[in-house]
Write a protein that holds these residues in place. Structure first.
Motif, PDB file in Angstrom:
ATOM      1  N   UNK A 185       0.833  -1.207   0.000  1.00 10.48           N
ATOM      2  CA  UNK A 185       0.000   0.000   0.000  1.00 10.48           C
ATOM      3  C   UNK A 185       0.868   1.257   0.000  1.00 10.48           C
ATOM      4  N   UNK A 186       1.958   1.231   0.783  1.00 12.41           N
ATOM      5  CA  UNK A 186       2.856   2.380   0.822  1.00 12.41           C
ATOM      6  C   UNK A 186       3.572   2.596  -0.503  1.00 12.41           C
ATOM      7  N   UNK A 187       4.025   1.490  -1.113  1.00 19.33           N
ATOM      8  CA  UNK A 187       4.699   1.595  -2.400  1.00 19.33           C
ATOM      9  C   UNK A 187       3.751   2.128  -3.459  1.00 19.33           C
ATOM     10  N   UNK A 188       2.519   1.629  -3.447  1.00 19.56           N
ATOM     11  CA  UNK A 188       1.532   2.079  -4.426  1.00 19.56           C
ATOM     12  C   UNK A 188       1.217   3.559  -4.251  1.00 19.56           C
ATOM     13  N   UNK A 189       1.202   4.017  -3.013  1.00 20.78           N
ATOM     14  CA  UNK A 189       0.897   5.427  -2.753  1.00 20.78           C
ATOM     15  C   UNK A 189       1.975   6.336  -3.334  1.00 20.78           C
ATOM     16  N   UNK A 190       3.244   5.957  -3.149  1.00 22.01           N
ATOM     17  CA  UNK A 190       4.354   6.747  -3.685  1.00 22.01           C
ATOM     18  C   UNK A 190       4.297   6.766  -5.216  1.00 22.01           C
ATOM     19  N   UNK A 191       4.098   5.591  -5.812  1.00 21.41           N
ATOM     20  CA  UNK A 191       4.044   5.508  -7.273  1.00 21.41           C
ATOM     21  C   UNK A 191       2.847   6.280  -7.820  1.00 21.41           C
ATOM     22  N   UNK A 192       1.721   6.172  -7.142  1.00 24.21           N
ATOM     23  CA  UNK A 192       0.505   6.857  -7.599  1.00 24.21           C
ATOM     24  C   UNK A 192       0.691   8.367  -7.567  1.00 24.21           C
TER      25      UNK A 192
ATOM     26  N   UNK B  15      -3.293  -1.669 -12.158  1.00 21.70           N
ATOM     27  CA  UNK B  15      -4.290  -2.687 -12.472  1.00 21.70           C
ATOM     28  C   UNK B  15      -3.720  -4.089 -12.245  1.00 21.70           C
ATOM     29  N   UNK B  16      -2.448  -4.270 -12.606  1.00 21.20           N
ATOM     30  CA  UNK B  16      -1.806  -5.575 -12.436  1.00 21.20           C
ATOM     31  C   UNK B  16      -1.409  -5.824 -10.988  1.00 21.20           C
ATOM     32  N   UNK B  17      -1.218  -4.754 -10.227  1.00 21.88           N
ATOM     33  CA  UNK B  17      -0.769  -4.889  -8.852  1.00 21.88           C
ATOM     34  C   UNK B  17       0.728  -4.691  -8.745  1.00 21.88           C
ATOM     35  N   UNK B  18       1.138  -3.718  -7.945  1.00 23.72           N
ATOM     36  CA  UNK B  18       2.553  -3.369  -7.861  1.00 23.72           C
ATOM     37  C   UNK B  18       3.379  -4.498  -7.248  1.00 23.72           C
ATOM     38  N   UNK B  19       2.721  -5.405  -6.510  1.00 25.23           N
ATOM     39  CA  UNK B  19       3.449  -6.477  -5.827  1.00 25.23           C
ATOM     40  C   UNK B  19       4.223  -7.364  -6.806  1.00 25.23           C
ATOM     41  N   UNK B  20       3.662  -7.591  -8.004  1.00 25.14           N
ATOM     42  CA  UNK B  20       4.348  -8.497  -8.925  1.00 25.14           C
ATOM     43  C   UNK B  20       5.620  -7.893  -9.506  1.00 25.14           C
ATOM     44  N   UNK B  21       5.797  -6.574  -9.341  1.00 24.02           N
ATOM     45  CA  UNK B  21       6.986  -5.913  -9.869  1.00 24.02           C
ATOM     46  C   UNK B  21       8.025  -5.592  -8.795  1.00 24.02           C
ATOM     47  N   UNK B  22       7.697  -5.872  -7.530  1.00 28.33           N
ATOM     48  CA  UNK B  22       8.541  -5.375  -6.449  1.00 28.33           C
ATOM     49  C   UNK B  22       9.945  -5.980  -6.494  1.00 28.33           C
ATOM     50  N   UNK B  23      10.112  -7.208  -6.995  1.00 29.61           N
ATOM     51  CA  UNK B  23      11.443  -7.799  -7.032  1.00 29.61           C
ATOM     52  C   UNK B  23      12.328  -7.087  -8.052  1.00 29.61           C
ATOM     53  N   UNK B  24      11.748  -6.674  -9.169  1.00 25.47           N
ATOM     54  CA  UNK B  24      12.505  -5.887 -10.140  1.00 25.47           C
ATOM     55  C   UNK B  24      12.814  -4.499  -9.584  1.00 25.47           C
ATOM     56  N   UNK B  25      11.853  -3.917  -8.882  1.00 24.83           N
ATOM     57  CA  UNK B  25      12.072  -2.601  -8.273  1.00 24.83           C
ATOM     58  C   UNK B  25      13.189  -2.690  -7.232  1.00 24.83           C
ATOM     59  N   UNK B  26      13.188  -3.761  -6.434  1.00 26.27           N
ATOM     60  CA  UNK B  26      14.239  -3.953  -5.423  1.00 26.27           C
ATOM     61  C   UNK B  26      15.596  -4.111  -6.094  1.00 26.27           C
ATOM     62  N   UNK B  27      15.668  -4.920  -7.145  1.00 30.58           N
ATOM     63  CA  UNK B  27      16.930  -5.121  -7.849  1.00 30.58           C
ATOM     64  C   UNK B  27      17.464  -3.802  -8.399  1.00 30.58           C
ATOM     65  N   UNK B  28      16.578  -3.018  -9.011  1.00 31.37           N
ATOM     66  CA  UNK B  28      16.999  -1.731  -9.574  1.00 31.37           C
ATOM     67  C   UNK B  28      17.478  -0.790  -8.476  1.00 31.37           C
ATOM     68  N   UNK B  29      16.745  -0.738  -7.363  1.00 32.58           N
ATOM     69  CA  UNK B  29      17.122   0.153  -6.262  1.00 32.58           C
ATOM     70  C   UNK B  29      18.469  -0.242  -5.674  1.00 32.58           C
ATOM     71  N   UNK B  30      18.689  -1.539  -5.493  1.00 37.59           N
ATOM     72  CA  UNK B  30      19.955  -2.001  -4.908  1.00 37.59           C
ATOM     73  C   UNK B  30      21.143  -1.733  -5.832  1.00 37.59           C
ATOM     74  N   UNK B  31      20.903  -1.727  -7.139  1.00 33.59           N
ATOM     75  CA  UNK B  31      21.964  -1.450  -8.104  1.00 33.59           C
ATOM     76  C   UNK B  31      22.082   0.035  -8.436  1.00 33.59           C
ATOM     77  N   UNK B  32      21.230   0.851  -7.765  1.00 33.04           N
ATOM     78  CA  UNK B  32      21.175   2.284  -8.057  1.00 33.04           C
ATOM     79  C   UNK B  32      20.903   2.523  -9.549  1.00 33.04           C
ATOM     80  N   UNK B  33      19.965   1.743 -10.059  1.00 34.63           N
ATOM     81  CA  UNK B  33      19.539   1.866 -11.438  1.00 34.63           C
ATOM     82  C   UNK B  33      18.054   2.194 -11.488  1.00 34.63           C
ATOM     83  N   UNK B  34      17.472   2.056 -12.657  1.00 34.91           N
ATOM     84  CA  UNK B  34      16.084   2.464 -12.861  1.00 34.91           C
ATOM     85  C   UNK B  34      15.187   1.264 -13.132  1.00 34.91           C
ATOM     86  N   UNK B  35      14.003   1.303 -12.566  1.00 37.57           N
ATOM     87  CA  UNK B  35      12.956   0.350 -12.910  1.00 37.57           C
ATOM     88  C   UNK B  35      12.209   0.874 -14.129  1.00 37.57           C
ATOM     89  N   UNK B  36      11.811  -0.026 -15.023  1.00 42.12           N
ATOM     90  CA  UNK B  36      11.079   0.377 -16.219  1.00 42.12           C
ATOM     91  C   UNK B  36       9.931  -0.585 -16.481  1.00 42.12           C
TER      92      UNK B  36
END
Length: 320
Positions: free
Chosen positions: A250-257, A277-298
């Motif tokens: 819910x917190x992640x969705x609020x920031x993205x929204x 619509x798809x739910x941000x939860x299914x993307x969180x592992x890619x978002x985590x990987x990008x954040x840890x690498x100081x890169x961008x999620x797309x």
């Protein structure tokens, strides 16, 4: 859209692409005695060849694209518009109305006599070409970037590309810096940014003149093609993941929204709707990987569909 209507629009666009060179500044068509064209022909003949024609612009249903204007205003700003976004790269040190020796090229004198400039456009690239004629020329060149309110410039650490963000979403980029001398040798060059001004340093001492340098503006996305990426900035990627750690989905969705609400591009808003619509939860592992690498999620969107999947921009936050 029926074929006849599409054909008419393409033809009309091609006419506008040529006529846009004859608006403010009224460039004239003349090749003889143009020192900038002669220098470009010697150093970058591929660009000159490309400028001999202006690629036709196809406008699909539901999208609006205006061709790059060859000369637009007193500050010599080469501008482009795709959908509701308008971006420009200016050459304030250029002087005079300009000369148009080729359909896709406008050349300018400069306030500094040892320098001349040129604008070259293609379907997706706007070039601000700097031609350095001798050793007395400056080593720094400034290009103001115009973009929608809320935009910023950021230099990529890995290759020196300059990214243009609008409210934490990738909008366009200035391709990696390059400069070349009359013998075809690379000349040391780099970018830095000061607010919304791109500054290019060209260390041309000892080079064979003329030297050509080329900040090239690339648009965000070819929406009229089958695939596009909506790229979240490193900052926004990190914020979404941080909110996930402390407040869950819910917190992640609020920031993205909240970020999506600020986006001025309707296509980015569409991608955001797909994300939620798809739910941000299914993307969180890619978002985590990008954040840890100081890169961008797309989000990558494939048409028809759209089919959407998340990815990490592994090398950089660029669109390519």
């Amino acid at each position: 859209m029926r074929k006849s209507a599409r054909t008419f629009i393409v033809a009309l666009t091609a006419v506008l692409a040529v006529s846009s060179a004859n608006v403010i500044g009224t460039p004239s068509f003349a090749q003889d005695g143009d020192p900038t064209l002669a220098a470009l022909t010697k150093v970058v003949p591929d660009i000159v060849e490309e400028a001999k024609t202006v690629p036709p612009t196809v406008i699909p249903e539901g999208d609006v694209q205006r061709p790059f204007a060859a000369a637009t205003d007193a500050d010599h700003t080469l501008s482009a518009s795709v959908s509701e976004n308008e971006i420009g790269i200016g050459m304030p040190e250029a002087s005079g109305a300009g000369n148009q020796p080729l359909p896709g090229l406008v050349t300018y004198a400069a306030k500094q006599p040892s320098v001349t400039y040129a604008h070259q456009r293609t379907g997706q690239v706007a070039r601000a070409l700097t031609v350095i004629h001798d050793a007395s020329a400056p080593t720094e060149y400034r290009f103001p970037i115009s973009a929608p309110e809320g935009s910023m410039l950021e230099v990529e650490d890995d290759d020196g590309t300059v990214l243009i963000y609008n409210n934490d979403f990738y909008l366009a980029e200035i391709d990696l810096p390059w400069a070349k001398d009359a013998n075809g040798n690379p000349v040391p060059t780099s970018y830095r940014v000061e607010g919304m001004t791109l500054v290019q340093t060209v260390d041309h001492a000892g080079a064979a003149y003329p030297v050509v340098a080329d900040p090239a503006l690339k648009l965000q996305c070819e929406w009229w093609k089958a695939m596009c990426r909506v790229i979240f900035s490193k900052k926004l990627t990190s914020q979404i993941y941080g909110s996930w750690l402390y407040a869950g989905a819910a917190g992640a969705a609020k920031v993205a929204d909240a970020a999506c609400d600020k986006a001025k591009n309707s296509k980015i808003k569409l991608a955001c709707k797909v994300l939620f619509a798809a739910g941000i939860a299914q993307y969180i592992y890619k978002i985590r990987e990008a954040a840890n690498k100081k890169q961008c999620f797309a989000l990558r969107m494939q048409y028809p569909g759209p089919i959407v999947w998340g990815e990490v921009r592994k090398k950089s936050c660029q669109s390519k």
